[in-house]
Design a protein around this motif. Structure first.
Motif, PDB file in Angstrom:
ATOM      1  N   VAL A 200      -2.055   4.177   4.863  1.00 28.08           N
ATOM      2  CA  VAL A 200      -3.247   3.623   5.502  1.00 28.08           C
ATOM      3  C   VAL A 200      -3.489   4.212   6.892  1.00 28.08           C
ATOM      4  O   VAL A 200      -4.631   4.248   7.364  1.00 28.08           O
ATOM      5  N   ALA A 201      -2.429   4.684   7.554  1.00 24.42           N
ATOM      6  CA  ALA A 201      -2.585   5.175   8.926  1.00 24.42           C
ATOM      7  C   ALA A 201      -3.085   6.615   8.985  1.00 24.42           C
ATOM      8  O   ALA A 201      -3.946   6.950   9.811  1.00 24.42           O
ATOM      9  N   LEU A 202      -2.564   7.488   8.110  1.00 23.13           N
ATOM     10  CA  LEU A 202      -2.911   8.907   8.202  1.00 23.13           C
ATOM     11  C   LEU A 202      -4.402   9.182   8.018  1.00 23.13           C
ATOM     12  O   LEU A 202      -4.975   9.980   8.771  1.00 23.13           O
TER      13      LEU A 202
ATOM     14  N   LEU B 108      -2.960  -1.794   2.311  1.00 25.35           N
ATOM     15  CA  LEU B 108      -1.677  -2.490   2.341  1.00 25.35           C
ATOM     16  C   LEU B 108      -1.516  -3.403   1.128  1.00 25.35           C
ATOM     17  O   LEU B 108      -0.426  -3.483   0.543  1.00 25.35           O
ATOM     18  N   LEU B 109      -2.586  -4.087   0.733  1.00 27.11           N
ATOM     19  CA  LEU B 109      -2.519  -4.936  -0.456  1.00 27.11           C
ATOM     20  C   LEU B 109      -2.278  -4.099  -1.711  1.00 27.11           C
ATOM     21  O   LEU B 109      -1.509  -4.494  -2.598  1.00 27.11           O
ATOM     22  N   LEU B 110      -2.912  -2.936  -1.783  1.00 25.92           N
ATOM     23  CA  LEU B 110      -2.733  -2.062  -2.943  1.00 25.92           C
ATOM     24  C   LEU B 110      -1.300  -1.552  -3.027  1.00 25.92           C
ATOM     25  O   LEU B 110      -0.717  -1.487  -4.110  1.00 25.92           O
ATOM     26  N   SER B 111      -0.719  -1.213  -1.884  1.00 26.10           N
ATOM     27  CA  SER B 111       0.657  -0.697  -1.886  1.00 26.10           C
ATOM     28  C   SER B 111       1.660  -1.775  -2.299  1.00 26.10           C
ATOM     29  O   SER B 111       2.739  -1.461  -2.816  1.00 26.10           O
ATOM     30  N   MET B 112       1.310  -3.046  -2.117  1.00 27.88           N
ATOM     31  CA  MET B 112       2.213  -4.132  -2.506  1.00 27.88           C
ATOM     32  C   MET B 112       2.324  -4.264  -4.024  1.00 27.88           C
ATOM     33  O   MET B 112       3.272  -4.857  -4.535  1.00 27.88           O
TER      34      MET B 112
ATOM     35  N   LEU C 267      -9.626   3.047  -7.029  1.00 33.24           N
ATOM     36  CA  LEU C 267      -9.713   3.266  -8.480  1.00 33.24           C
ATOM     37  C   LEU C 267      -9.164   4.640  -8.854  1.00 33.24           C
ATOM     38  O   LEU C 267      -8.471   4.779  -9.866  1.00 33.24           O
ATOM     39  N   ALA C 268      -9.473   5.641  -8.061  1.00 35.05           N
ATOM     40  CA  ALA C 268      -8.942   6.984  -8.332  1.00 35.05           C
ATOM     41  C   ALA C 268      -7.414   6.979  -8.289  1.00 35.05           C
ATOM     42  O   ALA C 268      -6.749   7.617  -9.124  1.00 35.05           O
ATOM     43  N   TYR C 269      -6.866   6.265  -7.337  1.00 35.00           N
ATOM     44  CA  TYR C 269      -5.411   6.158  -7.202  1.00 35.00           C
ATOM     45  C   TYR C 269      -4.785   5.471  -8.413  1.00 35.00           C
ATOM     46  O   TYR C 269      -3.790   5.946  -8.972  1.00 35.00           O
TER      47      TYR C 269
END
Length: 436
Positions: A35-37, A96-100, A262-264
């Motif tokens: 999320v930061a980069l 962040l929610l997606l990474s969880m 969605l792409a991810y």
């Protein structure tokens, strides 16, 4: 003889042990970097373009003149900055929610995965004799002919019949088992390390382009959607780099954040892959709104969708065309929404209008109050007229020349005004001054 009996069996897959994947950098988790980069890249790249704007560098590659920067946009730089920050906050929370939802990253399966691809390569070779026979060739004769000089090729032509063995441990006991050919492992490594990730990135680009074209076009075709959400982005008739994500927050989430998510998910990228994919997509979006067209930009040779192409969409006469974003333009071709017309003439007209308005204001400022003429409404309405529908083939146009090439005496006041706008009258960061 034992090896011959095993020539049709697949080599076994190796055992593996999963281990936690160390973060890419020791001071931050991969989820935090994800999320930061993109946000860091957004402000670094747009900051470079802002520096170029402020000091009037590379003006020969500008798509718009300084007068247009001052007179044609309908939103302050502070409002643009504020809305971009709001969108990036939403983007950060969503990321962040997606990474969880992801399982903890691990490593240790590379050899197993390469061997899995090698097994599929071995299975594919079993179809070679049938294919050769279909085109009238004798696979057995071909294999015999090359067996002395090219034994691996002969084995492949025979349908993957290799006399290769290896010794492995089964229940602690040494056991002879079929082995892969070196070329099979090399090809499997290329597939695993390069081809599949490249395919995932290509699929991600296709998904984002499709998602953004469909929603972007809908935002323009539906009057309520345009008036409620998308019209905010089109207050920028002269886009600049850090205004790339200037949107209504809901539209920004729907168009950019959700599309990338969605792409991810659909492509099955790893967290680390998505880190680079999202960052690259963000940089591409900034470049498309930069307002510059550099002839030596390598991205222009890879992606036909660039600043010059997208800038047409930001003009009142091109607002119903060039919806594609951010990589390719094939959806505009398919959908018949590619701009057709004399773009250069329309750009020249917009430049003249902005320069006339600037000259009129300068004259008014110098004249006594009782002699100040009113600025004609024609100048105000000339560029921001009703948008025109257009479609089909893309047109190329010459880059607009900057006013920086004008005589210094005529330019000094204008350049000061542009720099004042870019910096802010109080020297604020990124030229932001609160609107009153």
């Amino acid at each position: 003889m034992a090896a011959a009996n095993m020539s049709h069996e697949l080599p076994p897959l190796p055992e593996y042990t999963l281990k936690p994947l160390p973060p890419l950098v020791p001071w931050a988790s991969d989820a935090a970097l994800q999320v930061a980069l993109p946000i860091i890249a957004y402000w670094v790249v747009s900051g470079m373009y802002h520096f170029i704007d402020v000091y009037d560098l590379l003006s020969q590659y500008r798509l718009h003149t300084p007068a247009e920067v001052l007179k044609r946009n309908h939103v302050s730089r502070y409002e643009v900055f504020r809305d971009v920050i709001i969108q990036q906050v939403i983007q950060t929370v969503a990321g962040l929610l997606l990474s969880m939802t992801d399982a903890p990253a691990t490593y240790g399966t590379a050899d197993y995965d390469v061997a899995w691809y090698a097994q599929k390569i071995r299975l594919a070779q079993r179809a070679i004799p049938a294919v050769l026979a279909t085109v009238g060739l004798n696979p057995s004769a071909l294999a015999s002919k090359v067996s002395a000089s090219q034994p691996m090729l002969a084995s492949a032509l025979s349908g993957g019949r290799y006399e290769l063995v290896q010794t492995i441990l089964v229940a602690g006991q040494p056991t002879v088992a079929p082995a892969f050919a070196s070329w099979e492992l090399t090809l499997a490594s290329i597939l695993y390390w390069y081809a599949v990730p490249a395919l995932q990135f290509a699929a991600g680009v296709l998904i984002i382009d499709t998602w953004e074209y469909a929603l972007h076009r809908a935002m323009h075709m539906n009057k309520w959607l345009y008036a409620t959400f998308h019209s905010r982005h089109h207050r920028l008739y002269v886009p600049y780099a850090y205004g790339a994500l200037y949107n209504h927050p809901f539209e920004g989430f729907l168009l950019d954040t959700l599309g990338a998510g969605l792409a991810y998910l659909i492509t099955g990228m790893t967290l680390r892959q998505s880190l680079f994919f999202f960052t690259g997509s963000t940089i591409k979006t900034v470049l498309d709104h930069s307002g510059y067209e550099f002839p030596w930009d390598p991205l222009h040779f890879i992606f036909p969708n660039n600043a010059a192409y997208h800038d047409i969409h930001h003009q009142s006469w091109g607002i119903k065309t060039n919806f594609s974003q951010p990589f390719f333009i094939f959806w505009d071709r398919i959908g018949g929404t590619m701009f057709e017309g004399d773009a250069e003439a329309k750009y020249a007209r917009a430049r003249r209008t902005a320069e006339q308005k600037m000259a009129q204001e300068t004259e008014n400022a110098a004249a006594p109050p009782e002699n100040v003429p009113a600025i004609t409404s024609a100048l105000d309405n000339d560029e921001n007229a009703r948008p025109q529908n257009a479609s089909v083939p893309r047109v190329t146009r010459k880059k607009s020349s900057s006013l920086s090439g004008s005589p210094a005496g005529n330019l000094k006041g204008l350049r000061n005004k542009v720099n004042e706008s870019l910096h802010g009258k109080g020297g604020n960061v990124l030229g932001m001054e609160r609107s009153r």
